[in-house]
Design an enzyme around this catalytic site. Structure first.
Site, PDB file in Angstrom:
ATOM      1  N   GLY A  46       0.838  -1.199   0.000  1.00  0.00           N
ATOM      2  CA  GLY A  46       0.000   0.000   0.000  1.00  0.00           C
ATOM      3  C   GLY A  46       0.869   1.244   0.000  1.00  0.00           C
ATOM      4  O   GLY A  46       2.062   1.187   0.286  1.00  0.00           O
ATOM      5  N   GLN A  51       2.615  10.010   2.052  1.00  0.00           N
ATOM      6  CA  GLN A  51       3.956   9.438   2.247  1.00  0.00           C
ATOM      7  C   GLN A  51       4.962   9.927   1.195  1.00  0.00           C
ATOM      8  O   GLN A  51       6.164   9.797   1.391  1.00  0.00           O
ATOM      9  CB  GLN A  51       3.890   7.908   2.196  1.00  0.00           C
ATOM     10  CG  GLN A  51       3.152   7.306   3.386  1.00  0.00           C
ATOM     11  CD  GLN A  51       3.052   5.801   3.256  1.00  0.00           C
ATOM     12  OE1 GLN A  51       2.173   5.294   2.576  1.00  0.00           O
ATOM     13  NE2 GLN A  51       3.965   5.090   3.881  1.00  0.00           N
ATOM     14  N   CYS A  91       5.446  -0.483   7.643  1.00  0.00           N
ATOM     15  CA  CYS A  91       5.142   0.779   6.965  1.00  0.00           C
ATOM     16  C   CYS A  91       6.390   1.217   6.211  1.00  0.00           C
ATOM     17  O   CYS A  91       7.498   1.194   6.765  1.00  0.00           O
ATOM     18  CB  CYS A  91       4.752   1.838   8.006  1.00  0.00           C
ATOM     19  SG  CYS A  91       4.342   3.442   7.283  1.00  0.00           S
ATOM     20  N   LEU A  92       6.207   1.623   4.963  1.00  0.00           N
ATOM     21  CA  LEU A  92       7.353   2.069   4.170  1.00  0.00           C
ATOM     22  C   LEU A  92       7.967   3.338   4.766  1.00  0.00           C
ATOM     23  O   LEU A  92       9.126   3.635   4.504  1.00  0.00           O
ATOM     24  CB  LEU A  92       6.924   2.308   2.718  1.00  0.00           C
ATOM     25  CG  LEU A  92       6.369   1.065   2.000  1.00  0.00           C
ATOM     26  CD1 LEU A  92       5.905   1.435   0.594  1.00  0.00           C
ATOM     27  CD2 LEU A  92       7.387  -0.060   1.950  1.00  0.00           C
ATOM     28  N   HIS A 133      -4.889   1.233   7.291  1.00  0.00           N
ATOM     29  CA  HIS A 133      -3.546   1.802   7.505  1.00  0.00           C
ATOM     30  C   HIS A 133      -3.322   2.999   6.560  1.00  0.00           C
ATOM     31  O   HIS A 133      -2.816   4.049   6.985  1.00  0.00           O
ATOM     32  CB  HIS A 133      -2.521   0.683   7.244  1.00  0.00           C
ATOM     33  CG  HIS A 133      -1.083   1.070   7.335  1.00  0.00           C
ATOM     34  ND1 HIS A 133      -0.217   0.568   8.291  1.00  0.00           N
ATOM     35  CD2 HIS A 133      -0.328   1.908   6.560  1.00  0.00           C
ATOM     36  CE1 HIS A 133       0.988   1.089   8.096  1.00  0.00           C
ATOM     37  NE2 HIS A 133       0.954   1.900   7.049  1.00  0.00           N
ATOM     38  N   GLU A 134      -3.718   2.847   5.300  1.00  0.00           N
ATOM     39  CA  GLU A 134      -3.478   3.920   4.318  1.00  0.00           C
ATOM     40  C   GLU A 134      -4.384   5.131   4.570  1.00  0.00           C
ATOM     41  O   GLU A 134      -3.948   6.280   4.422  1.00  0.00           O
ATOM     42  CB  GLU A 134      -3.671   3.408   2.877  1.00  0.00           C
ATOM     43  CG  GLU A 134      -2.779   2.240   2.477  1.00  0.00           C
ATOM     44  CD  GLU A 134      -1.313   2.423   2.809  1.00  0.00           C
ATOM     45  OE1 GLU A 134      -0.839   3.564   2.829  1.00  0.00           O
ATOM     46  OE2 GLU A 134      -0.645   1.407   3.078  1.00  0.00           O
ATOM     47  N   HIS A 137      -2.929   7.280   7.136  1.00  0.00           N
ATOM     48  CA  HIS A 137      -1.896   8.196   6.615  1.00  0.00           C
ATOM     49  C   HIS A 137      -2.533   9.486   6.090  1.00  0.00           C
ATOM     50  O   HIS A 137      -1.993  10.573   6.288  1.00  0.00           O
ATOM     51  CB  HIS A 137      -1.125   7.543   5.466  1.00  0.00           C
ATOM     52  CG  HIS A 137       0.014   6.655   5.883  1.00  0.00           C
ATOM     53  ND1 HIS A 137       1.037   7.081   6.697  1.00  0.00           N
ATOM     54  CD2 HIS A 137       0.296   5.357   5.584  1.00  0.00           C
ATOM     55  CE1 HIS A 137       1.906   6.092   6.880  1.00  0.00           C
ATOM     56  NE2 HIS A 137       1.479   5.024   6.218  1.00  0.00           N
TER      57      HIS A 137
HETATM   58  O1  K1U Z   1       1.621   2.395   4.060  1.00  0.00           O
HETATM   59  C1  K1U Z   1       2.656   1.786   3.873  1.00  0.00           C
HETATM   60  O2  K1U Z   1       3.692   2.241   4.278  1.00  0.00           O
HETATM   61  C2  K1U Z   1       2.653   0.465   3.156  1.00  0.00           C
HETATM   62  C3  K1U Z   1       2.628  -0.711   4.115  1.00  0.00           C
HETATM   63  C4  K1U Z   1       1.214  -1.238   4.178  1.00  0.00           C
HETATM   64  C5  K1U Z   1       0.903  -2.252   5.224  1.00  0.00           C
HETATM   65  C6  K1U Z   1       1.677  -3.379   5.443  1.00  0.00           C
HETATM   66  C7  K1U Z   1       1.320  -4.311   6.406  1.00  0.00           C
HETATM   67  C8  K1U Z   1       0.176  -4.112   7.141  1.00  0.00           C
HETATM   68  C9  K1U Z   1      -0.568  -2.980   6.940  1.00  0.00           C
HETATM   69  C10 K1U Z   1      -0.220  -2.050   5.977  1.00  0.00           C
HETATM   70  C11 K1U Z   1       3.579  -1.759   3.561  1.00  0.00           C
HETATM   71  O3  K1U Z   1       3.385  -2.300   2.541  1.00  0.00           O
HETATM   72  S1  K1U Z   1       4.980  -2.088   4.487  1.00  0.00           S
HETATM   73  C12 K1U Z   1       5.688  -3.514   3.725  1.00  0.00           C
HETATM   74  C13 K1U Z   1       5.158  -4.705   4.434  1.00  0.00           C
HETATM   75  O4  K1U Z   1       5.157  -4.704   5.636  1.00  0.00           O
HETATM   76  C14 K1U Z   1       4.599  -5.845   3.741  1.00  0.00           C
HETATM   77  C15 K1U Z   1       4.906  -6.115   2.443  1.00  0.00           C
HETATM   78  C16 K1U Z   1       4.325  -7.208   1.820  1.00  0.00           C
HETATM   79  C17 K1U Z   1       3.457  -8.027   2.511  1.00  0.00           C
HETATM   80  C18 K1U Z   1       3.149  -7.766   3.835  1.00  0.00           C
HETATM   81  C19 K1U Z   1       3.728  -6.674   4.454  1.00  0.00           C
HETATM   82 ZN    ZN Z   2       2.350   3.166   6.215  1.00  0.00          ZN
END
Ligand code: K1U
Ligand code: ZN
Length: 164
Positions: A46, A51, A91-92, A133-134, A137
């Site tokens: 996401g 961000q 979270c990125l 989560h998004e 943000h």
């Molecule tokens: O908002 C963001 O920073 C993106 C975030 C979204 C997210 C991940 C996990 C749970 C809720 C929301 C990410 O993608 S972080 C990367 C990550 O943790 C992940 C990547 C692939 C599969 C699962 C998690």
């Molecule tokens: Zn995030």
């Protein structure tokens, strides 16, 4: 399309509140394409415009394993939610940190696509977690806000050290 820089916590710009989108033009399509490219390049599921320092209510989400289910939500709103689930979130904007957060289990989201057409989506499991989560943000909220002040402080120190 272009890769965009993702802001890192505790950058104060992550606290901005995104504004509703009313112009559905080429500029918006380019932003959506940049967001998808950046999300995939960073291995995220996401990304919210906040961000990448764009104060606009738009998010991209793809919880598939093969980048086959890209969704873009403009002006997303959760109009119904039920149940609870605990999920390990990342979270990125908070690299290499994972923590459990309690979210609604099922949600109904109302949004527009990049052409401005309205749609409604029911989501559960990881998709529901990611959308919540998004949208957080877009409202200036980061998942670490759900953790204890001590944990948040530890994470903040780690992020600031990482920068230098
Ligand atoms: O908002 C963001 O920073 C993106 C975030 C979204 C997210 C991940 C996990 C749970 C809720 C929301 C990410 O993608 S972080 C990367 C990550 O943790 C992940 C990547 C692939 C599969 C699962 C998690
Ligand atoms: Zn995030």
């Amino acid at each position: 399309m272009a890769l965009r820089t993702v802001l890192v916590f505790p950058d104060s710009r992550l606290r901005n509140i995104a504004k509703r989108i009313s112009h559905f033009d080429d500029e918006l399509s380019t932003l959506a394409a940049d967001m998808a490219e950046t999300m995939y390049a960073e291995n995220g599921i996401g990304l919210a415009a906040i961000q990448i320092n764009e104060q606009k209510r738009i998010i991209t989400v793809d919880v598939s394993e093969d980048q086959s289910a890209l969704m873009t939500f403009v002006n997303p709103e959760i109009i119904n939610s039920s149940g609870k689930q605990i999920c390990q979130e990342g979270c990125l904007s908070v690299p290499e940190i994972y923590a459990e957060v309690t979210r609604a289990e099922k949600i109904t989201v109302e949004a527009q696509n990049i052409k401005g057409e309205k749609f409604t989506l029911e989501a559960d499991d990881l998709l529901a977690v990611c959308i919540q989560h998004e949208i957080d943000h877009l409202d200036g909220k980061v998942f670490v806000d759900y953790l204890s002040p001590a944990k948040r402080q530890r994470i903040q120190k780690k992020m600031l050290k990482r920068k230098t």
